[in-house]
Design a protein around this motif. Structure first.
Motif, PDB file in Angstrom:
ATOM      1  N   VAL A 124       0.997  -1.237  -0.199  1.00 42.87           N
ATOM      2  CA  VAL A 124       0.226   0.304   0.534  1.00 42.87           C
ATOM      3  C   VAL A 124       0.994   1.673   0.507  1.00 42.87           C
ATOM      4  CG1 VAL A 124      -1.871   1.142   1.491  1.00 42.87           C
ATOM      5  CG2 VAL A 124      -1.952  -1.125   1.003  1.00 42.87           C
ATOM      6  N   TYR A 145      -3.720   6.784  -3.350  1.00 44.50           N
ATOM      7  CA  TYR A 145      -3.234   5.718  -2.657  1.00 44.50           C
ATOM      8  C   TYR A 145      -3.015   4.059  -4.450  1.00 44.50           C
ATOM      9  CZ  TYR A 145      -4.558   6.196   1.838  1.00 44.50           C
ATOM     10  OH  TYR A 145      -3.789   6.203   3.212  1.00 44.50           O
ATOM     11  N   LEU A 147      -1.776   0.629  -5.416  1.00 42.39           N
ATOM     12  CA  LEU A 147      -1.668  -0.432  -4.412  1.00 42.39           C
ATOM     13  C   LEU A 147      -1.011  -1.528  -5.596  1.00 42.39           C
ATOM     14  CD1 LEU A 147      -4.862  -1.301  -3.071  1.00 42.39           C
ATOM     15  CD2 LEU A 147      -3.605   0.252  -1.703  1.00 42.39           C
ATOM     16  N   TYR A 166      -9.697   4.131  -1.066  1.00 41.37           N
ATOM     17  CA  TYR A 166      -9.013   3.129  -0.041  1.00 41.37           C
ATOM     18  C   TYR A 166      -9.936   3.007   0.904  1.00 41.37           C
ATOM     19  CZ  TYR A 166      -5.658   1.234   2.627  1.00 41.37           C
ATOM     20  OH  TYR A 166      -4.702   0.455   3.503  1.00 41.37           O
ATOM     21  N   LYS A 170     -10.762  -0.512   2.085  1.00 40.14           N
ATOM     22  CA  LYS A 170     -10.522  -1.324   3.391  1.00 40.14           C
ATOM     23  C   LYS A 170     -11.453  -1.908   4.674  1.00 40.14           C
ATOM     24  CE  LYS A 170      -7.624  -0.379   7.534  1.00 40.14           C
ATOM     25  NZ  LYS A 170      -6.767   1.054   8.013  1.00 40.14           N
TER      26      LYS A 170
END
Length: 256
Positions: A124, A145, A147, A166, A170
Protein backbone atom coordinates in the motif's frame (compact mmCIF):
# COMPACT_ATOMS: atom_id res chain seq x y z
CA UNK A 1 -14.34 8.15 32.51
CA UNK A 2 -14.59 6.58 29.04
CA UNK A 3 -12.10 9.14 27.71
CA UNK A 4 -9.62 8.34 30.48
CA UNK A 5 -10.01 4.63 29.79
CA UNK A 6 -9.39 5.30 26.09
CA UNK A 7 -6.07 6.98 26.88
CA UNK A 8 -4.99 4.08 29.06
CA UNK A 9 -5.61 1.75 26.12
CA UNK A 10 -3.77 4.13 23.81
CA UNK A 11 -0.73 4.16 26.11
CA UNK A 12 -0.71 0.37 26.18
CA UNK A 13 -0.92 0.15 22.41
CA UNK A 14 1.94 2.61 21.99
CA UNK A 15 4.06 0.44 24.29
CA UNK A 16 3.95 -2.34 21.67
CA UNK A 17 6.05 -2.02 18.53
CA UNK A 18 3.08 -2.68 16.25
CA UNK A 19 1.30 0.45 17.39
CA UNK A 20 4.23 2.76 17.91
CA UNK A 21 4.14 6.44 17.02
CA UNK A 22 4.01 7.32 13.31
CA UNK A 23 6.63 5.14 11.60
CA UNK A 24 9.40 5.87 9.12
CA UNK A 25 8.35 3.75 6.13
CA UNK A 26 10.12 1.39 3.78
CA UNK A 27 10.09 2.45 0.11
CA UNK A 28 9.21 1.05 -3.31
CA UNK A 29 11.21 2.29 -6.33
CA UNK A 30 9.02 2.08 -9.41
CA UNK A 31 9.62 3.85 -12.71
CA UNK A 32 10.83 7.34 -11.73
CA UNK A 33 9.04 7.37 -8.37
CA UNK A 34 10.08 6.35 -4.88
CA UNK A 35 6.90 5.58 -2.94
CA UNK A 36 6.29 5.08 0.76
CA UNK A 37 5.03 1.62 1.73
CA UNK A 38 2.48 1.35 4.53
CA UNK A 39 3.78 -2.07 5.55
CA UNK A 40 7.13 -3.76 6.11
CA UNK A 41 7.61 -6.64 3.63
CA UNK A 42 10.83 -7.91 5.26
CA UNK A 43 9.27 -8.65 8.65
CA UNK A 44 8.15 -12.21 7.70
CA UNK A 45 11.71 -12.91 6.56
CA UNK A 46 13.30 -11.49 9.70
CA UNK A 47 10.91 -13.49 11.90
CA UNK A 48 12.67 -16.62 10.62
CA UNK A 49 16.07 -15.07 9.82
CA UNK A 50 16.79 -12.44 12.49
CA UNK A 51 19.12 -9.57 11.72
CA UNK A 52 22.59 -10.37 13.16
CA UNK A 53 23.06 -9.34 16.78
CA UNK A 54 24.44 -5.85 17.41
CA UNK A 55 24.03 -4.86 13.73
CA UNK A 56 21.19 -2.47 14.53
CA UNK A 57 22.68 0.07 16.93
CA UNK A 58 19.90 2.66 16.98
CA UNK A 59 16.12 2.38 17.36
CA UNK A 60 13.51 5.02 18.03
CA UNK A 61 9.78 5.26 18.61
CA UNK A 62 9.52 6.45 14.99
CA UNK A 63 11.43 3.40 13.70
CA UNK A 64 11.02 0.43 16.04
CA UNK A 65 12.48 -2.00 13.47
CA UNK A 66 15.76 -0.03 13.26
CA UNK A 67 16.14 -0.24 9.48
CA UNK A 68 14.77 1.28 6.27
CA UNK A 69 14.47 -0.99 3.23
CA UNK A 70 14.12 -0.10 -0.45
CA UNK A 71 12.35 -2.46 -2.86
CA UNK A 72 11.79 -2.67 -6.61
CA UNK A 73 10.36 -5.03 -9.20
CA UNK A 74 12.77 -6.86 -11.49
CA UNK A 75 11.07 -8.93 -14.22
CA UNK A 76 7.86 -8.74 -12.15
CA UNK A 77 9.61 -10.10 -9.04
CA UNK A 78 9.81 -8.07 -5.83
CA UNK A 79 13.43 -7.71 -4.67
CA UNK A 80 15.36 -5.79 -2.03
CA UNK A 81 17.32 -2.98 -3.67
CA UNK A 82 19.06 -1.92 -0.45
CA UNK A 83 18.59 -1.83 3.32
CA UNK A 84 19.99 0.77 5.71
CA UNK A 85 20.34 1.26 9.42
CA UNK A 86 19.96 4.64 11.07
CA UNK A 87 22.94 6.12 12.91
CA UNK A 88 23.95 9.49 14.26
CA UNK A 89 27.18 11.32 14.89
CA UNK A 90 28.15 14.43 16.81
CA UNK A 91 29.33 17.31 14.65
CA UNK A 92 32.14 19.69 15.59
CA UNK A 93 29.59 22.24 16.81
CA UNK A 94 28.09 19.68 19.22
CA UNK A 95 24.93 19.05 17.24
CA UNK A 96 23.77 15.51 16.37
CA UNK A 97 23.44 14.49 12.73
CA UNK A 98 21.45 11.46 11.55
CA UNK A 99 22.64 9.41 8.59
CA UNK A 100 22.03 6.05 6.90
CA UNK A 101 24.50 3.19 6.50
CA UNK A 102 23.87 0.28 4.14
CA UNK A 103 23.73 -3.12 5.86
CA UNK A 104 22.73 -5.04 2.73
CA UNK A 105 25.81 -7.28 2.61
CA UNK A 106 25.64 -7.95 6.36
CA UNK A 107 22.05 -9.18 6.00
CA UNK A 108 21.85 -10.71 2.50
CA UNK A 109 25.46 -11.32 1.49
CA UNK A 110 26.94 -10.59 -1.94
CA UNK A 111 23.86 -11.45 -3.99
CA UNK A 112 22.26 -8.30 -5.42
CA UNK A 113 18.49 -7.82 -5.68
CA UNK A 114 17.60 -10.25 -2.89
CA UNK A 115 14.32 -11.98 -3.92
CA UNK A 116 11.25 -11.53 -1.71
CA UNK A 117 9.68 -14.91 -2.55
CA UNK A 118 8.63 -15.20 1.11
CA UNK A 119 6.24 -12.24 0.78
CA UNK A 120 2.56 -12.43 -0.08
CA UNK A 121 0.42 -9.38 0.45
CA UNK A 122 -0.46 -5.90 -0.69
CA UNK A 123 2.04 -3.07 -0.95
CA UNK A 124 0.00 0.00 0.00
CA UNK A 125 1.76 3.13 -1.26
CA UNK A 126 0.19 6.46 -0.28
CA UNK A 127 1.07 9.79 -1.90
CA UNK A 128 -0.22 13.34 -2.15
CA UNK A 129 -1.46 15.40 0.78
CA UNK A 130 -2.32 13.90 4.17
CA UNK A 131 -6.11 14.04 4.61
CA UNK A 132 -6.10 12.76 8.18
CA UNK A 133 -2.97 12.49 10.30
CA UNK A 134 -2.82 9.73 12.93
CA UNK A 135 0.31 9.71 15.07
CA UNK A 136 0.55 5.94 15.25
CA UNK A 137 1.90 3.27 12.90
CA UNK A 138 0.71 3.65 9.30
CA UNK A 139 -2.78 4.88 10.16
CA UNK A 140 -2.75 8.28 8.46
CA UNK A 141 -4.99 8.75 5.40
CA UNK A 142 -3.55 10.24 2.20
CA UNK A 143 -4.98 11.89 -0.89
CA UNK A 144 -4.07 9.02 -3.26
CA UNK A 145 -2.93 5.40 -3.13
CA UNK A 146 -1.15 2.96 -5.43
CA UNK A 147 -1.66 -0.70 -4.55
CA UNK A 148 0.58 -3.55 -5.72
CA UNK A 149 -0.55 -7.13 -5.17
CA UNK A 150 2.26 -9.64 -4.64
CA UNK A 151 2.05 -13.43 -4.32
CA UNK A 152 5.18 -15.32 -3.20
CA UNK A 153 7.26 -12.39 -4.41
CA UNK A 154 5.63 -12.21 -7.85
CA UNK A 155 3.78 -9.08 -8.97
CA UNK A 156 0.14 -9.89 -9.77
CA UNK A 157 -1.57 -6.56 -10.49
CA UNK A 158 -1.88 -2.96 -9.36
CA UNK A 159 -4.58 -0.37 -8.82
CA UNK A 160 -4.81 3.34 -8.05
CA UNK A 161 -7.34 4.86 -5.64
CA UNK A 162 -8.30 8.13 -4.02
CA UNK A 163 -8.14 8.42 -0.25
CA UNK A 164 -11.91 8.02 0.06
CA UNK A 165 -11.89 4.99 -2.23
CA UNK A 166 -9.12 3.41 -0.17
CA UNK A 167 -11.08 3.94 3.06
CA UNK A 168 -14.09 2.13 1.55
CA UNK A 169 -11.77 -0.56 0.16
CA UNK A 170 -10.23 -1.13 3.58
CA UNK A 171 -13.67 -1.37 5.20
CA UNK A 172 -14.82 -4.06 2.74
CA UNK A 173 -11.66 -6.08 3.40
CA UNK A 174 -12.17 -5.69 7.14
CA UNK A 175 -15.71 -7.06 6.89
CA UNK A 176 -14.30 -10.16 5.21
CA UNK A 177 -11.42 -10.36 7.69
CA UNK A 178 -13.93 -10.61 10.53
CA UNK A 179 -15.14 -13.94 9.09
CA UNK A 180 -11.66 -15.55 9.23
CA UNK A 181 -9.68 -17.46 11.83
CA UNK A 182 -6.89 -14.87 11.59
CA UNK A 183 -9.35 -12.28 12.90
CA UNK A 184 -10.01 -14.41 15.98
CA UNK A 185 -6.28 -14.63 16.68
CA UNK A 186 -5.76 -10.86 16.31
CA UNK A 187 -8.86 -10.10 18.34
CA UNK A 188 -7.57 -12.25 21.18
CA UNK A 189 -4.32 -10.21 21.22
CA UNK A 190 -6.29 -6.96 21.37
CA UNK A 191 -8.60 -8.39 24.02
CA UNK A 192 -5.63 -9.20 26.25
CA UNK A 193 -4.32 -5.64 25.85
CA UNK A 194 -7.74 -4.25 26.68
CA UNK A 195 -7.98 -6.45 29.78
CA UNK A 196 -4.62 -5.08 30.91
CA UNK A 197 -5.94 -1.59 30.27
CA UNK A 198 -9.03 -2.25 32.41
CA UNK A 199 -6.79 -3.47 35.22
CA UNK A 200 -4.55 -0.38 35.01
CA UNK A 201 -7.60 1.88 34.88
CA UNK A 202 -9.29 0.20 37.86
CA UNK A 203 -6.13 0.41 39.97
CA UNK A 204 -5.72 4.12 39.20
CA UNK A 205 -9.35 4.89 39.99
CA UNK A 206 -9.06 3.03 43.27
CA UNK A 207 -6.01 5.08 44.22
CA UNK A 208 -7.64 8.44 43.50
CA UNK A 209 -11.15 7.91 44.73
CA UNK A 210 -13.00 6.16 47.49
CA UNK A 211 -15.71 3.72 46.63
CA UNK A 212 -19.17 5.12 47.25
CA UNK A 213 -21.78 2.88 48.77
CA UNK A 214 -24.99 2.94 46.79
CA UNK A 215 -28.31 2.77 48.61
CA UNK A 216 -30.05 1.40 45.51
CA UNK A 217 -29.55 -2.05 44.14
CA UNK A 218 -27.77 -2.26 40.78
CA UNK A 219 -28.61 -4.78 38.12
CA UNK A 220 -25.15 -6.36 37.88
CA UNK A 221 -26.10 -8.45 34.85
CA UNK A 222 -27.20 -5.46 32.78
CA UNK A 223 -24.21 -3.46 33.95
CA UNK A 224 -21.85 -6.23 32.82
CA UNK A 225 -23.57 -6.57 29.43
CA UNK A 226 -23.37 -2.81 28.87
CA UNK A 227 -19.65 -2.85 29.70
CA UNK A 228 -19.08 -5.77 27.31
CA UNK A 229 -20.94 -3.94 24.53
CA UNK A 230 -18.82 -0.80 24.89
CA UNK A 231 -15.63 -2.86 25.15
CA UNK A 232 -16.41 -4.82 21.97
CA UNK A 233 -17.23 -1.60 20.12
CA UNK A 234 -13.97 0.02 21.17
CA UNK A 235 -11.99 -3.14 20.42
CA UNK A 236 -13.35 -3.39 16.90
CA UNK A 237 -12.68 0.30 16.27
CA UNK A 238 -9.04 -0.03 17.33
CA UNK A 239 -8.51 -3.14 15.19
CA UNK A 240 -9.92 -1.48 12.10
CA UNK A 241 -7.89 1.68 12.66
CA UNK A 242 -4.50 0.15 13.37
CA UNK A 243 -4.33 -3.17 11.50
CA UNK A 244 -3.61 -3.37 7.77
CA UNK A 245 -1.74 -6.64 7.28
CA UNK A 246 -5.03 -8.51 6.77
CA UNK A 247 -5.36 -6.99 3.28
CA UNK A 248 -3.62 -9.51 1.01
CA UNK A 249 -5.26 -8.89 -2.36
CA UNK A 250 -6.80 -6.06 -4.38
CA UNK A 251 -10.03 -7.98 -4.90
CA UNK A 252 -12.04 -8.60 -1.72
CA UNK A 253 -12.17 -12.38 -1.11
CA UNK A 254 -15.59 -13.98 -1.28
CA UNK A 255 -17.03 -15.56 1.83
CA UNK A 256 -17.12 -19.34 1.87
Amino acid sequence: MKIIRFYYLLILLISTKVFSTGQVPDYLIIDNDTLKIHSNPLEPYFDKNPIPNNLITMRSTANWRGYIAYFKFVNNNLVVENIYKEEYRTKSDGRHEDFLTSIYKDVFGEKIDFPCDFYTGLLVCPYGEILEYVHMGYSSTYEFYKLFEVNSGVFIKSKEMTGNEYSSFKLEHYKYFKTTEDYKVEREKFQQMMNETDKMFAEEVEKKSKKKKSSSKENSYLKQKEAEYHQNKMLDSFMFQFLNNYIKTIDVPKKN
